[in-house]
Design a protein around this motif. Structure first.
Motif, PDB file in Angstrom:
ATOM      1  N   LYS A 194       4.316  -0.837 -18.403  1.00  0.00           N
ATOM      2  CA  LYS A 194       2.803  -0.484 -18.040  1.00  0.00           C
ATOM      3  C   LYS A 194       2.482  -0.101 -19.580  1.00  0.00           C
ATOM      4  N   LYS A 245       0.989  -1.270   0.096  1.00  0.00           N
ATOM      5  CA  LYS A 245       0.110  -0.168  -0.036  1.00  0.00           C
ATOM      6  C   LYS A 245       0.834   1.053   0.007  1.00  0.00           C
ATOM      7  N   THR A 268       0.954   8.910  -4.762  1.00  0.00           N
ATOM      8  CA  THR A 268      -0.442   9.044  -5.609  1.00  0.00           C
ATOM      9  C   THR A 268      -0.146   8.281  -6.984  1.00  0.00           C
ATOM     10  N   SER A 269      -1.301   7.808  -7.618  1.00  0.00           N
ATOM     11  CA  SER A 269      -1.155   7.247  -8.818  1.00  0.00           C
ATOM     12  C   SER A 269      -0.350   7.687  -9.941  1.00  0.00           C
ATOM     13  N   GLU A 270       0.363   6.982 -10.956  1.00  0.00           N
ATOM     14  CA  GLU A 270       0.741   7.456 -11.831  1.00  0.00           C
ATOM     15  C   GLU A 270       1.915   8.433 -11.588  1.00  0.00           C
ATOM     16  N   ARG A 310      -0.395   0.775 -10.236  1.00  0.00           N
ATOM     17  CA  ARG A 310      -0.952   1.811 -10.307  1.00  0.00           C
ATOM     18  C   ARG A 310      -0.002   3.133 -10.029  1.00  0.00           C
ATOM     19  N   VAL A 311       1.276   3.085  -9.416  1.00  0.00           N
ATOM     20  CA  VAL A 311       1.878   3.969  -9.085  1.00  0.00           C
ATOM     21  C   VAL A 311       2.785   4.405 -10.608  1.00  0.00           C
ATOM     22  N   LYS A 325       0.065  -5.175  -8.215  1.00  0.00           N
ATOM     23  CA  LYS A 325      -0.980  -4.008  -8.680  1.00  0.00           C
ATOM     24  C   LYS A 325      -0.613  -2.710  -8.153  1.00  0.00           C
ATOM     25  N   GLU A 326       0.148  -2.622  -7.100  1.00  0.00           N
ATOM     26  CA  GLU A 326       0.456  -1.060  -6.576  1.00  0.00           C
ATOM     27  C   GLU A 326       1.220  -0.491  -7.543  1.00  0.00           C
ATOM     28  N   CYS A 382      -7.681  -0.240 -16.816  1.00  0.00           N
ATOM     29  CA  CYS A 382      -7.250   0.961 -16.152  1.00  0.00           C
ATOM     30  C   CYS A 382      -7.607   0.737 -14.540  1.00  0.00           C
ATOM     31  N   ASN A 383      -8.423  -0.477 -14.125  1.00  0.00           N
ATOM     32  CA  ASN A 383      -8.732  -0.612 -12.632  1.00  0.00           C
ATOM     33  C   ASN A 383      -7.877  -0.939 -11.713  1.00  0.00           C
ATOM     34  N   LYS A 427       3.511   5.695 -14.601  1.00  0.00           N
ATOM     35  CA  LYS A 427       2.971   6.331 -15.434  1.00  0.00           C
ATOM     36  C   LYS A 427       2.718   5.480 -16.572  1.00  0.00           C
TER      37      LYS A 427
END
Ligand SMILES: C[S@@+](CC[C@H](N)C(=O)[O-])C[C@H]1O[C@@H](n2cnc3c(N)ncnc32)[C@H](O)[C@@H]1O
Length: 204
Positions: free
Chosen positions: A193, A63, A67-69, A95-96, A91-92, A203-204, A98
């Protein structure tokens, strides 16, 4: 140059300091580690070296305190195998990063079945083995999480000393074990990515 690089399980900061050269003065490296003593040590090391584009954040890579991207590149050395929820970490990472960003992760994986006790002894010898999973499963997790261009950049079998192996195998078996595809491997995996996300759920 100018990249944001995130180092997962940054320890004393050594890899973050190497990544700093790639990020350049206009870039930034963020190290994440959940052990307060390691964060303190890494911050002290950065201060001693006068680095001002390296930051260390305490947090769990399952976790991430990001922030994302935000990242162009994610790196990590000998950490994912320690984390029980590898799927959550991958998954993380997705998410992070770009869109179009990539990761390059060095880790320990297994191939074939090792005698349970041998795995325990090998852990004492080289560390970083507890929690290691089969290479195929590792690569599938990355693929299932929608990364592309998955490549093994480096792969090296960890040679377990004969005196450990001889508790489990005969001399002949040791020879064939060392030459076989079964064993403990150090690998570096690269994946990207996708630049754009056009599949449902991507994008989920
Ligand atoms: C084997 S050390 C590797 C340190 C560094 N990457 C290196 O190569 O020198 C593993 C590091 O990962 C950190 N770590 C393990 N699990 C973690 C997690 N779930 N979240 C954040 N840090 C973690 C530990 O605190 C430790 O500093």
């Amino acid at each position: 140059m100018g990249d944001v690089v995130v180092d997962l399980g940054s320890g004393a900061g050594n890899d973050a300091f190497i990544a700093r050269h790639e990020a350049g003065e206009s870039g930034k490296v963020i190290g994440i580690d959940f052990t307060p003593a390691m964060i303190e040590k890494a911050r002290r090391n950065a201060e001693l070296r006068g680095y001002n584009n390296v930051e260390f954040r305490q947090g769990d890579i399952e976790k991430m305190p990001l922030t994302s991207e935000v990242a162009d590149v994610v790196v990590s050395n000998c950490v994912l195998n320690l984390v029980p929820n590898k799927d959550g970490v991958i998954k993380e990472i997705f998410r992070v990063l770009k869109p179009g960003g990539h990761f390059s992760i060095s880790d320990i994986v297994l191939e074939g079945q090792l005698p349970k006790n041998l795995q325990g002894d090998a852990e004492m010898y080289s560390g970083c083995i507890s929690g290691a999973i089969q290479k195929q499963v590792y690569l599938e997790l990355i693929e299932q999480n929608k990364f592309v261009n998955i490549t093994i950049q480096k792969e090296k079998k960890i040679i377990i000393p004969k005196d450990i192996l001889s508790s489990y195998f005969s001399q002949e078996e040791i020879l064939s074990f060392n030459e076989s595809q079964s064993g403990i491997f150090s690998i570096t995996v690269y994946a990207e990515k996708p630049e754009s996300c056009c599949e449902p759920g991507c994008c989920n």
